[in-house]
Design a protein around this motif. Structure first.
Motif, short mmCIF file in Angstrom:
data_model
loop_
_atom_site.label_atom_id
_atom_site.label_comp_id
_atom_site.label_asym_id
_atom_site.label_seq_id
_atom_site.Cartn_x
_atom_site.Cartn_y
_atom_site.Cartn_z
N LEU A 22 0.83 -1.21 0.00
CA LEU A 22 0.00 0.00 0.00
C LEU A 22 0.86 1.26 0.00
O LEU A 22 0.52 2.26 -0.63
N ARG A 23 1.99 1.18 0.70
CA ARG A 23 2.90 2.34 0.74
C ARG A 23 3.57 2.54 -0.61
O ARG A 23 3.69 3.68 -1.10
N ASP A 24 3.99 1.46 -1.24
CA ASP A 24 4.63 1.56 -2.56
C ASP A 24 3.68 2.13 -3.60
O ASP A 24 4.11 2.82 -4.54
N LEU A 25 2.39 1.85 -3.45
CA LEU A 25 1.40 2.36 -4.39
C LEU A 25 0.99 3.80 -4.06
O LEU A 25 0.19 4.40 -4.78
N GLY A 26 1.54 4.35 -2.98
CA GLY A 26 1.20 5.72 -2.59
C GLY A 26 -0.17 5.86 -1.97
O GLY A 26 -0.74 6.95 -1.96
N LEU A 27 -0.70 4.74 -1.44
CA LEU A 27 -2.04 4.78 -0.87
C LEU A 27 -2.02 5.12 0.62
O LEU A 27 -3.01 5.61 1.16
N ILE A 28 -0.90 4.83 1.30
CA ILE A 28 -0.76 5.20 2.71
C ILE A 28 0.62 5.78 2.92
O ILE A 28 1.54 5.56 2.13
N ASP A 29 0.75 6.53 3.98
CA ASP A 29 2.05 7.11 4.33
C ASP A 29 2.14 7.16 5.85
O ASP A 29 1.14 7.42 6.54
N ARG A 30 3.34 6.91 6.37
CA ARG A 30 3.54 6.91 7.82
C ARG A 30 3.83 8.33 8.30
O ARG A 30 4.71 9.01 7.76
N VAL A 31 3.08 8.79 9.29
CA VAL A 31 3.28 10.11 9.89
C VAL A 31 3.79 9.90 11.30
O VAL A 31 3.13 9.25 12.13
N GLY A 32 4.98 10.40 11.59
CA GLY A 32 5.56 10.23 12.92
C GLY A 32 6.35 8.95 13.02
O GLY A 32 6.60 8.24 12.04
N SER A 33 6.76 8.62 14.24
CA SER A 33 7.62 7.47 14.48
C SER A 33 6.83 6.17 14.43
O SER A 33 5.60 6.16 14.46
#
Length: 482
Positions: A462-473
Protein backbone atom coordinates in the motif's frame (compact mmCIF):
# COMPACT_ATOMS: atom_id res chain seq x y z
CA UNK A 1 -39.30 33.07 15.39
CA UNK A 2 -38.68 32.04 18.99
CA UNK A 3 -37.78 34.91 21.34
CA UNK A 4 -34.55 35.10 23.24
CA UNK A 5 -34.46 34.96 27.02
CA UNK A 6 -34.04 38.74 27.31
CA UNK A 7 -36.94 39.56 24.98
CA UNK A 8 -39.45 37.12 26.43
CA UNK A 9 -42.80 38.96 26.77
CA UNK A 10 -44.44 38.63 30.21
CA UNK A 11 -47.70 40.45 30.95
CA UNK A 12 -49.37 40.60 34.39
CA UNK A 13 -53.01 41.17 35.21
CA UNK A 14 -54.89 40.87 38.49
CA UNK A 15 -57.74 38.87 36.98
CA UNK A 16 -58.94 37.42 33.70
CA UNK A 17 -61.18 39.68 31.60
CA UNK A 18 -62.12 38.06 28.31
CA UNK A 19 -61.63 40.89 25.82
CA UNK A 20 -58.56 42.49 27.38
CA UNK A 21 -56.78 39.19 28.04
CA UNK A 22 -57.56 37.69 24.63
CA UNK A 23 -56.09 40.82 23.04
CA UNK A 24 -52.99 40.32 25.22
CA UNK A 25 -52.69 36.67 24.23
CA UNK A 26 -52.99 37.67 20.58
CA UNK A 27 -50.27 40.33 20.95
CA UNK A 28 -47.90 38.03 22.86
CA UNK A 29 -48.31 35.22 20.32
CA UNK A 30 -47.51 37.64 17.48
CA UNK A 31 -44.46 38.85 19.43
CA UNK A 32 -43.01 35.36 19.50
CA UNK A 33 -44.75 33.82 22.49
CA UNK A 34 -44.57 34.52 26.20
CA UNK A 35 -46.59 34.34 29.41
CA UNK A 36 -49.60 35.98 30.97
CA UNK A 37 -49.52 35.95 34.79
CA UNK A 38 -52.81 36.21 36.72
CA UNK A 39 -53.51 36.31 40.47
CA UNK A 40 -54.83 33.01 41.84
CA UNK A 41 -57.25 32.32 44.72
CA UNK A 42 -55.58 29.75 46.98
CA UNK A 43 -56.32 29.12 50.65
CA UNK A 44 -53.72 28.85 53.41
CA UNK A 45 -53.29 25.13 52.78
CA UNK A 46 -52.49 25.66 49.09
CA UNK A 47 -55.86 24.37 47.88
CA UNK A 48 -57.19 26.06 44.74
CA UNK A 49 -60.49 27.89 45.23
CA UNK A 50 -63.46 27.41 42.93
CA UNK A 51 -63.04 30.53 40.77
CA UNK A 52 -59.38 29.81 39.99
CA UNK A 53 -60.18 26.17 39.32
CA UNK A 54 -62.88 27.23 36.86
CA UNK A 55 -60.49 29.61 35.06
CA UNK A 56 -57.87 26.87 34.69
CA UNK A 57 -60.47 24.81 32.85
CA UNK A 58 -62.11 27.52 30.72
CA UNK A 59 -59.18 29.72 29.62
CA UNK A 60 -57.54 27.14 27.25
CA UNK A 61 -60.84 26.49 25.47
CA UNK A 62 -61.64 30.19 25.17
CA UNK A 63 -58.22 30.93 23.65
CA UNK A 64 -58.51 27.99 21.26
CA UNK A 65 -61.97 29.09 20.12
CA UNK A 66 -61.09 32.78 19.70
CA UNK A 67 -57.48 32.59 18.42
CA UNK A 68 -56.97 28.98 17.32
CA UNK A 69 -54.04 28.70 19.75
CA UNK A 70 -53.28 25.87 22.17
CA UNK A 71 -52.15 27.37 25.48
CA UNK A 72 -51.31 25.67 28.76
CA UNK A 73 -52.55 27.13 32.07
CA UNK A 74 -50.59 26.20 35.18
CA UNK A 75 -50.58 27.07 38.89
CA UNK A 76 -47.11 28.37 39.80
CA UNK A 77 -45.25 30.20 42.53
CA UNK A 78 -44.16 33.71 41.58
CA UNK A 79 -42.24 35.74 44.20
CA UNK A 80 -43.75 33.59 46.94
CA UNK A 81 -47.35 33.96 45.70
CA UNK A 82 -49.52 31.46 43.88
CA UNK A 83 -50.43 32.63 40.39
CA UNK A 84 -51.99 31.33 37.22
CA UNK A 85 -49.54 31.23 34.33
CA UNK A 86 -50.89 31.16 30.77
CA UNK A 87 -48.09 29.82 28.55
CA UNK A 88 -48.55 31.33 25.08
CA UNK A 89 -46.76 29.76 22.10
CA UNK A 90 -45.49 31.80 19.14
CA UNK A 91 -48.02 32.15 16.32
CA UNK A 92 -46.96 30.35 13.14
CA UNK A 93 -48.50 33.22 11.15
CA UNK A 94 -49.80 36.62 12.41
CA UNK A 95 -53.17 36.16 14.14
CA UNK A 96 -55.95 38.63 14.91
CA UNK A 97 -58.66 38.99 17.52
CA UNK A 98 -61.97 40.20 16.09
CA UNK A 99 -60.14 41.29 12.92
CA UNK A 100 -57.50 43.38 14.74
CA UNK A 101 -53.82 42.41 14.83
CA UNK A 102 -52.02 43.07 18.13
CA UNK A 103 -48.32 43.04 19.03
CA UNK A 104 -47.04 43.08 22.62
CA UNK A 105 -43.86 45.14 23.08
CA UNK A 106 -42.22 47.08 25.93
CA UNK A 107 -45.03 46.22 28.35
CA UNK A 108 -47.80 47.48 26.07
CA UNK A 109 -50.15 45.85 23.59
CA UNK A 110 -50.08 47.70 20.25
CA UNK A 111 -52.51 47.62 17.33
CA UNK A 112 -50.64 46.98 14.10
CA UNK A 113 -51.26 49.21 11.11
CA UNK A 114 -50.91 47.90 7.57
CA UNK A 115 -47.21 48.76 7.31
CA UNK A 116 -46.34 47.14 10.65
CA UNK A 117 -48.38 44.07 9.73
CA UNK A 118 -46.48 43.75 6.43
CA UNK A 119 -43.18 43.86 8.33
CA UNK A 120 -44.40 41.20 10.75
CA UNK A 121 -45.52 38.93 7.92
CA UNK A 122 -42.21 39.40 6.12
CA UNK A 123 -40.34 38.47 9.30
CA UNK A 124 -42.39 35.30 9.66
CA UNK A 125 -41.79 34.40 6.02
CA UNK A 126 -38.05 34.65 6.61
CA UNK A 127 -38.15 32.65 9.83
CA UNK A 128 -37.43 28.97 9.38
CA UNK A 129 -38.07 27.12 12.62
CA UNK A 130 -36.76 23.58 12.25
CA UNK A 131 -38.66 20.57 13.50
CA UNK A 132 -36.54 20.04 16.60
CA UNK A 133 -36.98 23.68 17.70
CA UNK A 134 -40.77 23.75 17.48
CA UNK A 135 -42.53 24.04 20.86
CA UNK A 136 -44.79 21.32 22.25
CA UNK A 137 -47.27 23.61 23.98
CA UNK A 138 -49.27 20.76 25.53
CA UNK A 139 -46.28 19.82 27.73
CA UNK A 140 -44.25 21.51 30.47
CA UNK A 141 -41.14 20.82 32.53
CA UNK A 142 -43.17 18.75 34.99
CA UNK A 143 -44.20 16.35 32.20
CA UNK A 144 -40.59 15.36 31.52
CA UNK A 145 -38.77 12.42 33.09
CA UNK A 146 -36.99 14.17 35.95
CA UNK A 147 -34.38 11.40 36.12
CA UNK A 148 -33.39 12.17 32.51
CA UNK A 149 -33.59 15.91 33.18
CA UNK A 150 -31.30 15.53 36.20
CA UNK A 151 -28.88 13.45 34.17
CA UNK A 152 -28.77 16.11 31.47
CA UNK A 153 -28.67 19.25 33.62
CA UNK A 154 -26.80 17.90 36.62
CA UNK A 155 -29.50 19.34 38.91
CA UNK A 156 -32.02 17.67 41.17
CA UNK A 157 -35.57 18.87 41.50
CA UNK A 158 -38.45 17.94 43.78
CA UNK A 159 -41.67 17.77 41.81
CA UNK A 160 -43.64 19.32 44.71
CA UNK A 161 -45.39 22.55 43.74
CA UNK A 162 -43.83 24.52 46.61
CA UNK A 163 -40.24 23.92 45.47
CA UNK A 164 -38.04 27.01 45.19
CA UNK A 165 -38.50 28.34 41.67
CA UNK A 166 -34.83 29.39 41.44
CA UNK A 167 -33.86 25.76 40.93
CA UNK A 168 -36.60 25.22 38.37
CA UNK A 169 -35.48 28.37 36.54
CA UNK A 170 -31.90 27.11 36.45
CA UNK A 171 -33.06 23.81 34.96
CA UNK A 172 -35.18 25.61 32.34
CA UNK A 173 -32.26 27.88 31.44
CA UNK A 174 -29.98 24.89 30.87
CA UNK A 175 -32.61 23.20 28.71
CA UNK A 176 -33.20 26.42 26.74
CA UNK A 177 -29.50 26.81 26.00
CA UNK A 178 -29.49 23.24 24.71
CA UNK A 179 -32.51 23.89 22.46
CA UNK A 180 -34.63 21.45 24.47
CA UNK A 181 -37.02 24.09 25.82
CA UNK A 182 -38.38 27.32 24.39
CA UNK A 183 -38.23 30.76 25.95
CA UNK A 184 -41.86 30.40 27.02
CA UNK A 185 -41.16 27.39 29.21
CA UNK A 186 -42.47 24.63 26.96
CA UNK A 187 -40.32 21.70 25.76
CA UNK A 188 -39.29 21.61 22.13
CA UNK A 189 -39.73 18.54 19.96
CA UNK A 190 -36.10 17.65 20.65
CA UNK A 191 -36.69 18.00 24.39
CA UNK A 192 -39.76 15.78 24.28
CA UNK A 193 -37.95 13.15 22.23
CA UNK A 194 -34.98 13.03 24.57
CA UNK A 195 -36.54 13.66 28.00
CA UNK A 196 -40.17 12.43 27.88
CA UNK A 197 -41.19 8.85 28.69
CA UNK A 198 -43.74 8.65 25.85
CA UNK A 199 -42.74 11.07 23.09
CA UNK A 200 -45.03 9.33 20.58
CA UNK A 201 -47.98 11.00 22.35
CA UNK A 202 -46.77 14.32 20.92
CA UNK A 203 -44.61 13.26 17.96
CA UNK A 204 -46.24 10.82 15.49
CA UNK A 205 -43.97 7.93 14.58
CA UNK A 206 -41.47 8.49 17.42
CA UNK A 207 -41.11 4.73 17.92
CA UNK A 208 -39.22 1.74 16.54
CA UNK A 209 -41.03 -1.13 14.80
CA UNK A 210 -39.38 -4.55 14.69
CA UNK A 211 -40.61 -7.41 12.53
CA UNK A 212 -39.44 -10.94 11.72
CA UNK A 213 -40.08 -11.90 8.09
CA UNK A 214 -38.42 -15.31 7.82
CA UNK A 215 -36.94 -15.91 4.38
CA UNK A 216 -39.55 -13.91 2.43
CA UNK A 217 -41.03 -10.42 2.31
CA UNK A 218 -44.66 -9.56 2.84
CA UNK A 219 -46.33 -9.40 6.22
CA UNK A 220 -44.17 -10.06 9.29
CA UNK A 221 -44.50 -13.41 11.06
CA UNK A 222 -44.37 -11.52 14.37
CA UNK A 223 -43.55 -7.96 15.35
CA UNK A 224 -43.07 -5.51 18.22
CA UNK A 225 -43.13 -1.75 18.67
CA UNK A 226 -40.71 -0.01 21.04
CA UNK A 227 -41.75 3.13 22.92
CA UNK A 228 -40.01 5.48 25.34
CA UNK A 229 -37.48 8.29 25.29
CA UNK A 230 -34.90 8.18 22.51
CA UNK A 231 -32.29 6.66 24.84
CA UNK A 232 -34.76 4.07 26.10
CA UNK A 233 -35.75 3.20 22.52
CA UNK A 234 -32.12 2.50 21.61
CA UNK A 235 -31.50 0.21 24.59
CA UNK A 236 -34.88 -1.54 24.42
CA UNK A 237 -34.59 -2.16 20.67
CA UNK A 238 -31.15 -3.73 20.98
CA UNK A 239 -32.23 -5.82 24.00
CA UNK A 240 -35.33 -7.06 22.19
CA UNK A 241 -33.40 -7.87 19.03
CA UNK A 242 -30.78 -9.98 20.78
CA UNK A 243 -33.14 -11.67 23.21
CA UNK A 244 -36.09 -12.43 20.91
CA UNK A 245 -35.10 -11.94 17.28
CA UNK A 246 -31.37 -12.83 17.33
CA UNK A 247 -31.06 -15.35 20.18
CA UNK A 248 -27.84 -17.19 21.04
CA UNK A 249 -27.23 -20.05 18.66
CA UNK A 250 -28.39 -23.47 19.83
CA UNK A 251 -28.44 -26.82 18.00
CA UNK A 252 -31.26 -26.58 15.49
CA UNK A 253 -33.76 -29.43 15.11
CA UNK A 254 -33.12 -31.56 12.06
CA UNK A 255 -34.71 -30.12 8.94
CA UNK A 256 -35.26 -26.62 10.33
CA UNK A 257 -33.44 -23.34 9.70
CA UNK A 258 -31.60 -21.36 12.31
CA UNK A 259 -31.60 -17.58 12.10
CA UNK A 260 -28.32 -16.19 10.82
CA UNK A 261 -26.28 -19.40 10.80
CA UNK A 262 -26.49 -20.58 7.20
CA UNK A 263 -23.21 -18.97 6.22
CA UNK A 264 -21.54 -19.56 9.55
CA UNK A 265 -21.35 -15.84 10.42
CA UNK A 266 -24.09 -15.80 13.06
CA UNK A 267 -25.61 -12.63 14.37
CA UNK A 268 -23.94 -9.22 13.87
CA UNK A 269 -21.95 -7.60 16.70
CA UNK A 270 -24.12 -6.05 19.39
CA UNK A 271 -22.07 -2.82 19.41
CA UNK A 272 -22.56 -2.39 15.66
CA UNK A 273 -26.32 -2.89 15.87
CA UNK A 274 -26.51 -0.50 18.85
CA UNK A 275 -24.67 2.18 16.86
CA UNK A 276 -26.88 1.65 13.80
CA UNK A 277 -30.11 1.98 15.83
CA UNK A 278 -28.75 5.08 17.59
CA UNK A 279 -27.80 6.67 14.26
CA UNK A 280 -31.23 5.93 12.80
CA UNK A 281 -33.06 7.55 15.73
CA UNK A 282 -30.71 10.54 16.04
CA UNK A 283 -30.74 11.44 12.33
CA UNK A 284 -34.32 10.56 11.41
CA UNK A 285 -36.60 13.05 9.70
CA UNK A 286 -39.31 13.18 12.38
CA UNK A 287 -41.54 15.36 10.21
CA UNK A 288 -42.25 12.20 8.21
CA UNK A 289 -44.29 10.61 11.01
CA UNK A 290 -42.77 7.22 10.11
CA UNK A 291 -41.13 5.04 12.77
CA UNK A 292 -37.66 3.55 12.39
CA UNK A 293 -38.14 0.06 10.95
CA UNK A 294 -36.00 -2.94 11.84
CA UNK A 295 -36.64 -5.95 9.62
CA UNK A 296 -35.15 -9.33 10.56
CA UNK A 297 -34.86 -12.05 7.94
CA UNK A 298 -33.29 -15.49 8.24
CA UNK A 299 -30.11 -14.19 6.62
CA UNK A 300 -29.98 -10.44 7.30
CA UNK A 301 -30.95 -7.63 9.63
CA UNK A 302 -32.02 -4.32 8.00
CA UNK A 303 -32.49 -0.97 9.74
CA UNK A 304 -34.28 1.71 7.74
CA UNK A 305 -35.14 5.29 8.64
CA UNK A 306 -36.60 8.25 6.77
CA UNK A 307 -33.82 10.81 6.52
CA UNK A 308 -30.41 10.78 4.88
CA UNK A 309 -27.06 12.63 4.78
CA UNK A 310 -26.61 15.58 2.39
CA UNK A 311 -27.78 14.72 -1.11
CA UNK A 312 -24.32 15.35 -2.51
CA UNK A 313 -23.01 12.40 -0.51
CA UNK A 314 -22.64 8.99 -2.13
CA UNK A 315 -22.44 5.72 -0.22
CA UNK A 316 -18.69 5.85 -0.80
CA UNK A 317 -18.49 9.24 0.92
CA UNK A 318 -20.61 7.95 3.81
CA UNK A 319 -18.27 5.00 4.34
CA UNK A 320 -15.17 7.18 4.23
CA UNK A 321 -13.98 9.92 6.54
CA UNK A 322 -16.44 12.78 6.80
CA UNK A 323 -17.54 15.58 9.10
CA UNK A 324 -20.61 15.38 11.30
CA UNK A 325 -23.64 16.70 9.38
CA UNK A 326 -26.64 15.90 11.61
CA UNK A 327 -30.23 16.39 10.50
CA UNK A 328 -31.14 17.25 14.11
CA UNK A 329 -28.19 19.30 15.46
CA UNK A 330 -29.78 20.19 18.83
CA UNK A 331 -30.67 16.58 19.48
CA UNK A 332 -27.21 15.36 18.50
CA UNK A 333 -25.55 18.06 20.63
CA UNK A 334 -27.61 16.93 23.63
CA UNK A 335 -26.65 13.30 23.04
CA UNK A 336 -23.02 14.39 22.80
CA UNK A 337 -23.25 16.22 26.14
CA UNK A 338 -24.60 12.99 27.68
CA UNK A 339 -21.62 11.07 26.32
CA UNK A 340 -23.81 8.88 24.14
CA UNK A 341 -22.20 9.98 20.85
CA UNK A 342 -18.95 11.80 20.10
CA UNK A 343 -20.32 14.16 17.43
CA UNK A 344 -17.39 13.66 15.06
CA UNK A 345 -19.20 11.73 12.34
CA UNK A 346 -17.62 8.42 13.38
CA UNK A 347 -20.82 6.36 13.69
CA UNK A 348 -20.49 4.52 10.37
CA UNK A 349 -16.79 3.89 10.98
CA UNK A 350 -17.56 2.37 14.38
CA UNK A 351 -20.16 0.06 12.82
CA UNK A 352 -17.69 -1.13 10.19
CA UNK A 353 -14.87 -1.57 12.71
CA UNK A 354 -17.09 -3.59 15.07
CA UNK A 355 -17.96 -5.96 12.24
CA UNK A 356 -14.33 -6.30 11.16
CA UNK A 357 -13.20 -7.03 14.70
CA UNK A 358 -15.98 -9.61 15.14
CA UNK A 359 -15.09 -11.31 11.88
CA UNK A 360 -18.55 -10.75 10.40
CA UNK A 361 -19.24 -9.31 6.93
CA UNK A 362 -19.32 -5.55 6.64
CA UNK A 363 -22.84 -4.11 6.57
CA UNK A 364 -24.32 -2.82 3.35
CA UNK A 365 -25.41 0.82 3.26
CA UNK A 366 -27.83 2.30 0.78
CA UNK A 367 -29.02 5.88 0.31
CA UNK A 368 -32.33 6.67 -1.36
CA UNK A 369 -34.11 9.97 -2.01
CA UNK A 370 -35.24 10.32 1.58
CA UNK A 371 -34.14 7.10 3.29
CA UNK A 372 -31.02 5.52 4.73
CA UNK A 373 -30.68 1.76 5.11
CA UNK A 374 -28.03 -0.38 6.75
CA UNK A 375 -28.20 -4.14 6.31
CA UNK A 376 -26.16 -6.64 8.33
CA UNK A 377 -25.66 -9.89 6.39
CA UNK A 378 -25.92 -13.03 8.52
CA UNK A 379 -25.31 -15.43 5.62
CA UNK A 380 -22.62 -15.45 2.92
CA UNK A 381 -25.23 -15.45 0.18
CA UNK A 382 -27.04 -12.47 1.68
CA UNK A 383 -24.25 -10.15 0.54
CA UNK A 384 -26.04 -10.21 -2.81
CA UNK A 385 -29.63 -10.45 -1.54
CA UNK A 386 -29.91 -7.60 0.95
CA UNK A 387 -33.27 -5.84 0.81
CA UNK A 388 -34.62 -2.52 1.98
CA UNK A 389 -37.60 -2.19 4.28
CA UNK A 390 -40.38 0.20 3.35
CA UNK A 391 -43.26 1.79 5.21
CA UNK A 392 -45.84 -0.19 3.26
CA UNK A 393 -44.06 -3.29 2.03
CA UNK A 394 -40.75 -5.11 1.95
CA UNK A 395 -39.08 -5.88 -1.33
CA UNK A 396 -37.25 -9.18 -1.12
CA UNK A 397 -35.75 -8.85 -4.60
CA UNK A 398 -31.95 -8.87 -4.76
CA UNK A 399 -30.16 -5.52 -4.86
CA UNK A 400 -26.64 -4.78 -6.00
CA UNK A 401 -23.81 -4.68 -3.47
CA UNK A 402 -23.47 -1.14 -2.11
CA UNK A 403 -20.70 1.11 -3.38
CA UNK A 404 -17.21 0.55 -2.08
CA UNK A 405 -15.72 3.28 0.09
CA UNK A 406 -14.00 5.92 -2.03
CA UNK A 407 -10.59 4.96 -0.67
CA UNK A 408 -10.98 1.40 -1.95
CA UNK A 409 -12.20 2.61 -5.35
CA UNK A 410 -9.11 4.83 -5.57
CA UNK A 411 -6.87 1.96 -4.49
CA UNK A 412 -8.16 -0.39 -7.17
CA UNK A 413 -7.84 2.28 -9.86
CA UNK A 414 -4.26 3.14 -8.83
CA UNK A 415 -3.23 -0.52 -8.74
CA UNK A 416 -4.66 -1.01 -12.24
CA UNK A 417 -2.74 2.04 -13.52
CA UNK A 418 0.51 0.49 -12.24
CA UNK A 419 -0.31 -2.86 -13.82
CA UNK A 420 -0.67 -4.66 -10.53
CA UNK A 421 -3.50 -5.71 -8.25
CA UNK A 422 -4.41 -5.68 -4.60
CA UNK A 423 -5.06 -8.83 -2.64
CA UNK A 424 -8.21 -9.19 -0.55
CA UNK A 425 -6.05 -8.78 2.56
CA UNK A 426 -4.58 -5.56 1.13
CA UNK A 427 -8.06 -4.12 0.72
CA UNK A 428 -9.11 -5.19 4.21
CA UNK A 429 -6.01 -3.65 5.77
CA UNK A 430 -6.57 -0.43 3.83
CA UNK A 431 -10.21 -0.30 4.94
CA UNK A 432 -9.21 -0.66 8.59
CA UNK A 433 -6.52 2.02 8.33
CA UNK A 434 -9.04 4.33 6.70
CA UNK A 435 -11.21 3.95 9.78
CA UNK A 436 -8.37 4.26 12.30
CA UNK A 437 -4.85 5.09 11.17
CA UNK A 438 -3.40 4.25 14.62
CA UNK A 439 -4.18 0.55 14.32
CA UNK A 440 -1.10 -1.62 14.75
CA UNK A 441 -0.09 -4.67 12.74
CA UNK A 442 -0.76 -7.06 15.68
CA UNK A 443 -4.26 -5.71 16.19
CA UNK A 444 -5.12 -5.83 12.49
CA UNK A 445 -3.72 -9.35 12.26
CA UNK A 446 -5.85 -10.47 15.18
CA UNK A 447 -9.01 -8.87 13.77
CA UNK A 448 -8.52 -10.31 10.28
CA UNK A 449 -7.24 -13.68 11.56
CA UNK A 450 -4.05 -13.44 9.48
CA UNK A 451 -0.38 -13.29 10.42
CA UNK A 452 1.47 -10.09 11.32
CA UNK A 453 3.90 -10.69 8.44
CA UNK A 454 0.94 -10.71 6.02
CA UNK A 455 -0.24 -7.38 7.43
CA UNK A 456 3.25 -5.86 7.14
CA UNK A 457 3.48 -7.03 3.51
CA UNK A 458 0.19 -5.24 2.89
CA UNK A 459 1.64 -2.12 4.56
CA UNK A 460 4.59 -2.19 2.14
CA UNK A 461 2.43 -2.78 -0.93
CA UNK A 462 0.00 0.00 0.00
CA UNK A 463 2.90 2.34 0.74
CA UNK A 464 4.63 1.56 -2.56
CA UNK A 465 1.40 2.36 -4.39
CA UNK A 466 1.20 5.72 -2.59
CA UNK A 467 -2.04 4.78 -0.87
CA UNK A 468 -0.76 5.20 2.71
CA UNK A 469 2.05 7.11 4.33
CA UNK A 470 3.54 6.91 7.82
CA UNK A 471 3.28 10.11 9.89
CA UNK A 472 5.56 10.23 12.92
CA UNK A 473 7.62 7.47 14.48
CA UNK A 474 6.93 3.74 14.38
CA UNK A 475 6.03 3.86 18.08
CA UNK A 476 3.85 6.95 18.35
CA UNK A 477 2.94 7.78 14.76
CA UNK A 478 0.00 6.72 12.58
CA UNK A 479 -0.85 5.70 9.04
CA UNK A 480 -2.39 8.41 6.86
CA UNK A 481 -4.53 7.21 3.98
CA UNK A 482 -3.89 9.33 0.91
Amino acid sequence: MLPSESSLPIARRATWRDTECLELVCGIANAGGGRLILDADVDSRGAVKRRTSRLMKTIPGLIAQSLNLICAVELVLDSGRFCLEVVIPPANDPISFRGIFFFYKDGENHILDDEALDRLMQRDMEADVKWEQRPVVQASLDDLNMGLVTRFTGAARDTDLTVDLDEASAIEQTLRHAGLMTGVGTPTNAGILLLHNRPHQYIPGATVRIGFFGSHGGAPIYEDEVFGSLIEQVHSTVELLFEKYLPEEEPAPRGTYRLGTAGGHGRPPRDAVHEAVLNALAHKNYDSGAPVQVSVFTDRLCIDNVGRPPRTWTVGALLGRHTSRPNNPNLVAALRSLGIIDGWGNGVSRIRMSCMEAGTPEPIFELRDDETMVCFPMDSDSLLTASITHANAINAAPVARADLPEVQQTARARATQQDTSLTLNDEKVLAMLDIDGRLTAPRIAKNLNISESTVRRSFRRLRDLGLIDRVGSDKSGFWQVQ
